[in-house]
Design an enzyme around this catalytic site. Sequence first.
Site, PDB file in Angstrom:
ATOM      1  N   GLU A  34       0.919  -1.012  -0.255  1.00 17.62           N
ATOM      2  CA  GLU A  34      -0.070   0.300   0.623  1.00 17.62           C
ATOM      3  C   GLU A  34       1.276   1.041  -0.379  1.00 17.62           C
ATOM      4  OE1 GLU A  34      -2.557   2.792   0.799  1.00 17.62           O
ATOM      5  OE2 GLU A  34      -1.255   2.685   2.484  1.00 17.62           O
ATOM      6  N   CYS A  65      -1.884   9.266   2.574  1.00 14.92           N
ATOM      7  CA  CYS A  65      -1.483   9.016   1.419  1.00 14.92           C
ATOM      8  C   CYS A  65      -2.907   9.491   0.629  1.00 14.92           C
ATOM      9  CB  CYS A  65      -0.847   7.112   1.415  1.00 14.92           C
ATOM     10  SG  CYS A  65      -2.650   6.700   2.290  1.00 14.92           S
TER      11      CYS A  65
END
Length: 482
Positions: A253, A287
């Site tokens: 991720e 993010c």
Amino acid sequence: MTTDHGYPAVRMYIAGEWVQGGTGRTAPVVNPATEKPVGDVPLATADDLDRALASSAEGFKVWRATPVARRTEILHAAADLLEERAADIGRISTLEQGKPLRESTGEARRVSGTLRWHADDARRAYGRIIPSEPGTLLSVRREPIGPVAAFVPWNFPAGGPMRKISSALASGCSIVIKASEETPGTAAALVACFVDAGLPAGVINLVFGEPAEVSAHLIGSPVTRLIAFTGSVPVGKLLAGEAGKVMKPSLMELGGHAPVIVCADADPVKAARKAAQAKFANAGQVCTSPSRFLVHESLIEAFTAEFVKAAEAVVVGDGLADGTTMGPLANERRLESVERLTADAVRRGATVRTGGERLDRPGYFFAPTVLTDVPADADLMSEEPFGPLAPIVPFTDLDEALAVANSLPYGLAAYGFTESAATAERLVEGFEAGILSINHCGGSVHEAPSGGFKDSGYGREGGPEALDAYLVTKRVSHLLAG
């Protein structure tokens, strides 16, 4: 034991014991709101890591043999403790990461829900019986992959580790997790909840250390069966490459540079308010943070005016202070990065509508910043800012906007605002991203998957898909005695 700051004395958790480490090496933990140390984090030696790996191998044998009902019972007990201790965990998180106490405490409460979801979903990791030839029983079984090595960053000190821990433990795996050396206290507090809930020794091991040394050691060990990582694209590529050399699957991720498209039929004021709220959450150190604002030319003045208003209403300060709505950046590296990106954009012709500079006080504080007239070749338009920077640029045609949105190698999150169902579907089909939000900038949820396309990684966390990486599929063909 706590320090004078109320910060805990951090230890690693190896083989069922809280330990300082073989040599007693430590690094300071710094409060980003004051730039002063609040404690120390122990750093693992190679021998410490070997003990953690050996413990994880033994812990896996015990945990995979534990009935799923008992595993679920222990995980729910840990979730109960997480809820009880959320305020204390939140304070630790704010001391070491900087985000407002309300955000930290909310994050600590949410992770109990993450754990409960995955614990319950483990009961639904179904296999199947397949119709086959007479006298043959053909089945598919799903079993835990084995000991996991996980690596998480500092921006979500509770949420990052819990995604990995909850998925691994719910699947029946053991885990060695290397949490960030900048936010170790939160990770240790999470692990303590599992220990106090009765998790068998060895099932979870918590280590800190020199990142490159720890990752190489854990990935290269024959004990480790899966690599799970959240972090930057360059580091993710490096770790995925190391895992590939030893034929180990990995879950990645990674970072993004999330576009926001505000279509001609959207309400520019509502869109700006929602986008600004998401932009300045955790000082933009997310993010999935919206970070490129593509606004139809007919709405750009109204959108920009409202966004600037929202930015100037943000109360920047120590996360422990009443009324603070945005804390400092996590470290000097982030502060230097957003300064560089802002200066580059201005040098290339961008206009700072508000903010644009570090605040004149101790701590890693940077003002919420809105820029317009940002040229396409500015570094800010291609490099993930990971800070409170909002570049706003106009577009005339939706296809043009989608082309700009998809022009980067990232594909983690994307956002769109429109009052048209047909346009919304164009956005859904057109965005190259794994996480899409229409008419809001929502975050991750337990019940649905999150993950990226392209350089933003592979694999999913959350939802039923969360356990896939932690389980192996075994086909069994059983010829029955005739």
